[in-house]
Write a protein that holds these residues in place. Structure first.
Motif, PDB file in Angstrom:
ATOM      1  N   ARG A 132       0.947  -1.115   0.171  1.00 44.69           N
ATOM      2  CA  ARG A 132       0.067   0.103   0.142  1.00 44.69           C
ATOM      3  C   ARG A 132       1.118   1.290  -0.042  1.00 44.69           C
ATOM      4  O   ARG A 132       0.148   2.227   0.220  1.00 44.69           O
ATOM      5  N   ARG A 171       2.432   2.580  -5.724  1.00 39.81           N
ATOM      6  CA  ARG A 171       1.452   3.177  -6.572  1.00 39.81           C
ATOM      7  C   ARG A 171       1.841   4.078  -7.596  1.00 39.81           C
ATOM      8  O   ARG A 171       1.566   3.879  -8.761  1.00 39.81           O
ATOM      9  N   VAL A 190       2.976   1.837 -10.235  1.00 35.68           N
ATOM     10  CA  VAL A 190       1.905   1.295 -11.068  1.00 35.68           C
ATOM     11  C   VAL A 190       1.532   2.233 -12.029  1.00 35.68           C
ATOM     12  O   VAL A 190       1.266   2.148 -13.256  1.00 35.68           O
ATOM     13  N   ALA A 191       1.279   3.357 -11.473  1.00 39.14           N
ATOM     14  CA  ALA A 191       0.797   4.718 -12.262  1.00 39.14           C
ATOM     15  C   ALA A 191       1.906   4.844 -13.647  1.00 39.14           C
ATOM     16  O   ALA A 191       1.596   5.519 -14.439  1.00 39.14           O
ATOM     17  N   LYS A 192       3.138   4.490 -13.268  1.00 37.15           N
ATOM     18  CA  LYS A 192       4.102   4.711 -14.416  1.00 37.15           C
ATOM     19  C   LYS A 192       4.059   3.621 -15.581  1.00 37.15           C
ATOM     20  O   LYS A 192       4.524   3.680 -16.504  1.00 37.15           O
ATOM     21  N   GLY A 193       2.957   2.727 -15.275  1.00 39.15           N
ATOM     22  CA  GLY A 193       2.872   1.690 -16.304  1.00 39.15           C
ATOM     23  C   GLY A 193       3.794   0.581 -16.368  1.00 39.15           C
ATOM     24  O   GLY A 193       4.044  -0.052 -17.473  1.00 39.15           O
ATOM     25  N   LEU A 194       4.293   0.427 -15.423  1.00 35.97           N
ATOM     26  CA  LEU A 194       5.604  -0.641 -15.320  1.00 35.97           C
ATOM     27  C   LEU A 194       4.622  -1.957 -15.275  1.00 35.97           C
ATOM     28  O   LEU A 194       3.558  -1.990 -14.707  1.00 35.97           O
ATOM     29  N   PRO A 195       5.164  -2.901 -15.709  1.00 41.66           N
ATOM     30  CA  PRO A 195       4.833  -4.403 -15.785  1.00 41.66           C
ATOM     31  C   PRO A 195       4.669  -4.889 -14.396  1.00 41.66           C
ATOM     32  O   PRO A 195       5.296  -4.577 -13.458  1.00 41.66           O
ATOM     33  N   ARG A 222       7.689  -6.014 -12.588  1.00 44.91           N
ATOM     34  CA  ARG A 222       8.857  -5.267 -12.397  1.00 44.91           C
ATOM     35  C   ARG A 222       8.447  -4.471 -11.174  1.00 44.91           C
ATOM     36  O   ARG A 222       9.291  -4.140 -10.353  1.00 44.91           O
ATOM     37  N   GLN A 242      -7.821   8.258  -9.512  1.00 45.95           N
ATOM     38  CA  GLN A 242      -7.332   7.004  -9.391  1.00 45.95           C
ATOM     39  C   GLN A 242      -8.037   6.067 -10.388  1.00 45.95           C
ATOM     40  O   GLN A 242      -7.699   5.104 -10.884  1.00 45.95           O
ATOM     41  N   MET A 265      -6.970   6.782 -13.890  1.00 41.52           N
ATOM     42  CA  MET A 265      -5.722   6.197 -13.890  1.00 41.52           C
ATOM     43  C   MET A 265      -5.707   4.584 -13.916  1.00 41.52           C
ATOM     44  O   MET A 265      -4.612   3.961 -14.278  1.00 41.52           O
ATOM     45  N   ILE A 275      -5.619   2.849 -10.930  1.00 38.94           N
ATOM     46  CA  ILE A 275      -4.746   2.535  -9.946  1.00 38.94           C
ATOM     47  C   ILE A 275      -5.451   2.469  -8.500  1.00 38.94           C
ATOM     48  O   ILE A 275      -5.060   2.660  -7.483  1.00 38.94           O
ATOM     49  N   ASP A 292      -7.295   0.831  -5.659  1.00 35.68           N
ATOM     50  CA  ASP A 292      -6.832  -0.509  -4.867  1.00 35.68           C
ATOM     51  C   ASP A 292      -8.086  -1.303  -4.838  1.00 35.68           C
ATOM     52  O   ASP A 292      -9.184  -0.878  -4.260  1.00 35.68           O
ATOM     53  N   ARG A 350      -2.038  -1.013 -19.318  1.00 35.70           N
ATOM     54  CA  ARG A 350      -0.916  -0.549 -18.556  1.00 35.70           C
ATOM     55  C   ARG A 350       0.096   0.244 -19.647  1.00 35.70           C
ATOM     56  O   ARG A 350       0.787   1.360 -19.200  1.00 35.70           O
ATOM     57  N   ARG A 380      -0.976   3.972 -19.195  1.00 41.00           N
ATOM     58  CA  ARG A 380      -0.472   4.547 -17.804  1.00 41.00           C
ATOM     59  C   ARG A 380       0.887   4.956 -18.077  1.00 41.00           C
ATOM     60  O   ARG A 380       1.831   4.088 -18.828  1.00 41.00           O
ATOM     61  N   GLY A 381       1.482   6.159 -17.718  1.00 38.32           N
ATOM     62  CA  GLY A 381       2.458   6.506 -17.842  1.00 38.32           C
ATOM     63  C   GLY A 381       3.002   7.173 -19.094  1.00 38.32           C
ATOM     64  O   GLY A 381       3.618   8.196 -19.223  1.00 38.32           O
ATOM     65  N   MET A 398       0.790  10.867 -14.045  1.00 37.46           N
ATOM     66  CA  MET A 398       0.132  11.319 -12.738  1.00 37.46           C
ATOM     67  C   MET A 398       1.104  12.120 -11.969  1.00 37.46           C
ATOM     68  O   MET A 398       2.209  11.449 -11.779  1.00 37.46           O
ATOM     69  N   GLU A 434      13.576   4.581 -16.127  1.00 34.44           N
ATOM     70  CA  GLU A 434      12.764   3.419 -16.059  1.00 34.44           C
ATOM     71  C   GLU A 434      11.544   3.614 -16.949  1.00 34.44           C
ATOM     72  O   GLU A 434      11.335   2.609 -17.742  1.00 34.44           O
ATOM     73  N   MET A 435      11.051   4.779 -17.176  1.00 30.73           N
ATOM     74  CA  MET A 435      10.061   5.132 -18.170  1.00 30.73           C
ATOM     75  C   MET A 435      10.420   4.596 -19.722  1.00 30.73           C
ATOM     76  O   MET A 435       9.613   4.271 -20.295  1.00 30.73           O
ATOM     77  N   ARG A 460      13.030   2.803 -20.270  1.00 33.97           N
ATOM     78  CA  ARG A 460      13.507   1.489 -20.455  1.00 33.97           C
ATOM     79  C   ARG A 460      12.228   0.477 -20.718  1.00 33.97           C
ATOM     80  O   ARG A 460      12.253  -0.370 -21.449  1.00 33.97           O
ATOM     81  N   VAL A 461      11.136   0.857 -20.056  1.00 31.99           N
ATOM     82  CA  VAL A 461       9.932   0.018 -19.956  1.00 31.99           C
ATOM     83  C   VAL A 461       9.004   0.233 -21.286  1.00 31.99           C
ATOM     84  O   VAL A 461       8.696  -0.775 -22.045  1.00 31.99           O
ATOM     85  N   HIS A 462       8.752   1.876 -21.360  1.00 32.90           N
ATOM     86  CA  HIS A 462       7.867   1.836 -22.435  1.00 32.90           C
ATOM     87  C   HIS A 462       8.567   2.118 -23.872  1.00 32.90           C
ATOM     88  O   HIS A 462       7.956   1.889 -24.916  1.00 32.90           O
TER      89      HIS A 462
END
Lengths: 307, 353
Positions: free
Chosen positions: A202, A207, A210-215, A218, B67, B70, B72, B74, B101, B104-105, B110, B131-132, B134-136
């Motif tokens: 939490r 969060r 997750v919001a960054k769109g990472l799998p 990861r 949220q 987005m 995200i 819970d 996914r 997002r980003g 956000m 990381e942004m 690298r991943v996207h």
């Protein structure tokens, strides 16, 4: 950082002196080593007197301790009851116990953390409840019970592994004893990881991840696990020392000629050099393991800086 | 903003199509004590290059709406129970997890309130920014680092080349929030949701961070949803305002109209409770009572127990007012909006005379 390490190393000196003296005093209080040496038969008085003189047993406790310490610093840890040098016993016993401990730590890390992550991410589900119950059982049953039961099942009935370990103690034969040695700590590692993971799922930075769109993978490994393992690493580090000392029971069950075996023999024979020598090394291992954990802590959590 | 002459519409979209279109969004939290209805039918649109400010007290549902957009939330305990979130014409809520996914980003980013806890404490800012890419974008480690430095330069963090190796705790609050902004800006998204981006900052730094955000938004013609309870921040940067209360939008209006004359008693209460220099020494106005528990939202207009205008009026207690257009592109969810608007117009006229 350098100053911190030096300070910690210097702190080891009083701990080392204090603990060796305590152990020395306790072994001294155990009784007459000469009587123990001869077992049931009474020794010839002249021989006994000769041995007493050779071992400085007629001197005061303080003097005996000083003589012992002086010898240690010249590399002489004395002789065991059977005439072998304690150092040569150490040379054969420590590699075996270190191997056993490493096997145990690998079990702890791999199984403990994996179970902890799975249960931490699935709190309240059947997997979580099941594993939690299992850890409780493992923690409450003493090691000698689980040891003998597993030895009987896998060594005697199923014959998957040798029930008793050969003197050379190859890693293959140490798998079952290693698991037995690790079990209780493994249960603690599972619970610790679970709590830590559950707490951090939490967290705001998870969060964000997750919001960054990472799998998801990861997010869990790089962001969640990395932060959650900090307390677990501390536990495992301090546990290494405890495992080596605690191997006495496991080594007895599986007839492993390691540190536990030698210590047991030493205590049985009131042999001060063996007991004090082995325990002294264990104390050192414990102190160094603790120092390494504290240093590792700073690597894992960059917010911690030692000065 | 859509009417300003300098705005060039992006070729992929006509200016008429909203970038984001939230329709009848419902979110509830299933807790042990019951179902908390956090969002109850929210509608709003954001166009490219436009800033929508979402205003409301804590627990009004403004962050939960964000949220849900987005993805995200819970879950459990939070669930989107109804509605659509159309982003560039596609409903985000019906997309597969993997499609979502990727949005997002990259397409929607956000910015969180407290950068100290929102950034990972054990990774360097360079790693977190890189990381942004690298991943996207599948960038290499080296490319990602170069991009991270570039981003830090863009949000004007001094000595970016050295600071890229620093950890979040080694930055000041303002600089940390700049890192957050850089992270949101990284892939030049079409929409940014900023959830109280300046609340945790000093007043002097707040203005700098808001200016930076507004500047970057203009440069990339992004849509911006600014969630805040700070009316001072809103006036300078927002194009339009949506005021939320108990999970509903109670008033929407172009930014300057709302300050002059609110069309909902709750908005009026909020405006009156801003400290003002010309009222120095006088007691600060506060809306009476507390916001309702989301477990038991009062029947009728949810604001009626705290509303002076509702006193003695059966309609406010029995009928939930819909958000209906009033005057000049505004909408209000008050049965007696004419009265509310009239009061303040009269008051404003008196003050002006």
């Amino acid at each position: 950082m350098g100053r911190y390490v030096i300070r910690r190393l210097l702190q080891m000196i009083p701990v080392f002196i204090g603990s060796t003296f305590l152990i020395f005093f306790m072994v001294y209080a155990l009784g007459d080593p000469v009587a123990a040496l001869f077992g049931d038969r009474a020794p010839d008085p002249a021989t006994a007197a000769q041995i007493r003189r050779d071992l400085h047993l007629n001197d005061s406790l303080g003097e005996q301790y000083l003589i012992y310490m002086r010898n240690i610093f010249t590399g002489d840890f004395g002789t065991a009851f059977n005439g072998q040098a304690v150092t040569s016993l150490m040379g054969s016993a420590f590699p075996v116990t270190i191997r056993l401990t490493l096997v145990a730590v690998v079990f702890e890390v791999v199984i403990g953390i994996a179970l902890g992550v799975v249960t931490g991410l699935r709190r309240g589900r059947p997997v979580d409840t099941g594993v939690l119950l299992l850890t409780l059982v493992v923690i409450s049953v003493p090691t000698f019970v689980t040891g003998y039961v597993l030895q009987y099942i896998f060594g005697v009935r199923l014959r998957w592994t040798a029930p008793s370990v050969s003197p050379s103690a190859p890693v293959g034969e140490l798998l079952l004893p290693g698991l037995v040695l690790a079990l209780v700590s493994l249960a603690y590692v599972t619970r610790l990881t679970r709590t830590s993971i559950a707490e951090n799922t939490r967290a705001d930075y998870v969060r964000t991840a997750v919001a960054k769109g990472l799998p998801q993978r990861r997010v869990i490994v790089r962001h969640l696990l990395r932060n959650s393992l900090i307390p677990v690493v501390t536990f495992i580090g301090t546990d290494i020392g405890a495992l080596m000392g605690g191997a006495i029971v496991t080594e007895r069950i599986f007839n492993i000629h390691g540190v536990g075996f030698q210590l047991y023999q030493g205590i049985l024979r009131n042999n001060a050099p063996t007991v004090v020598g082995f325990v002294t090394i264990l104390v050192l291992v414990f102190l160094i393991a603790n120092l390494l954990v504290d240093l590792l802590y700073a690597v894992l959590d960059p917010r911690i800086r030692y000065a | 903003m859509a009417t300003s002459p300098d705005l060039v519409p992006t070729p992929a979209q006509t200016p008429a199509d909203p970038l984001l279109d939230v329709r009848d969004l419902h979110v509830e939290f299933r807790t042990r004590d019951g179902v908390a209805k956090a969002v109850n039918g929210v509608n709003y649109t954001v166009h490219a290059g436009e800033t929508l400010a979402v205003l409301g007290e804590s627990g009004s549902g403004k962050s939960v709406t964000a949220q849900a957009i987005m993805g995200i939330l819970d879950t459990p305990p939070g669930f989107v129970t109804r509605g659509q979130v159309l982003f560039q014409g596609r409903d985000l809520l019906t997309m597969s997890a993997e499609e979502r996914r990727k949005v997002r980003g990259a397409r929607i980013a956000m910015i969180f309130q407290d950068a100290l806890s929102a950034l990972n404490p054990v990774l360097t800012v360079g790693e977190q920014l890189g990381e942004m890419f690298r991943v996207h974008r599948g960038a290499s480690r080296k490319e990602a680092r170069a991009k991270a430095i570039e981003l830090m330069d863009r949000v004007r963090i001094p000595a970016a080349r050295d600071r890229v190796r620093d950890y979040p705790h080694q930055f000041s609050g303002g600089m940390r929030q700049r890192v957050m902004i850089a992270m949101a800006m990284a892939l030049e998204p079409d929409l940014i949701i900023a959830d109280e981006p300046t609340t945790a900052l000093d007043v002097t730094v707040q203005a700098q961070v808001m200016d930076l955000l507004a500047e970057l938004q203009r440069e990339f013609t992004m849509g911006l949803i600014l969630i805040t309870h700070d009316l001072g921040v809103v006036a300078d940067v927002a194009d339009k305002i949506a005021v939320m209360y108990a999970g509903r939008i109670v008033e929407t209006a172009p930014v300057h109209d709302i300050y002059r004359a609110p069309a909902h008693p709750y908005t009026r209460g909020l405006l009156r409770s801003i400290p003002r220099l010309d009222r120095k020494g006088r007691e600060l106005y506060a809306i009476k009572g507390l916001p309702p528990s989301l477990l038991h939202i009062p029947p009728g207009c949810p604001f009626h127990p705290r509303c002076a205008q509702a006193r003695g009026r059966e309609l406010c207690r029995s009928d939930l007012p819909a958000l209906l257009p009033v005057v000049g592109g505004r909408a209000s969810a008050c049965h007696f909006w004419k009265e509310t608007l009239g009061d303040d117009n009269a008051a404003a006229d008196r003050a002006g005379a």
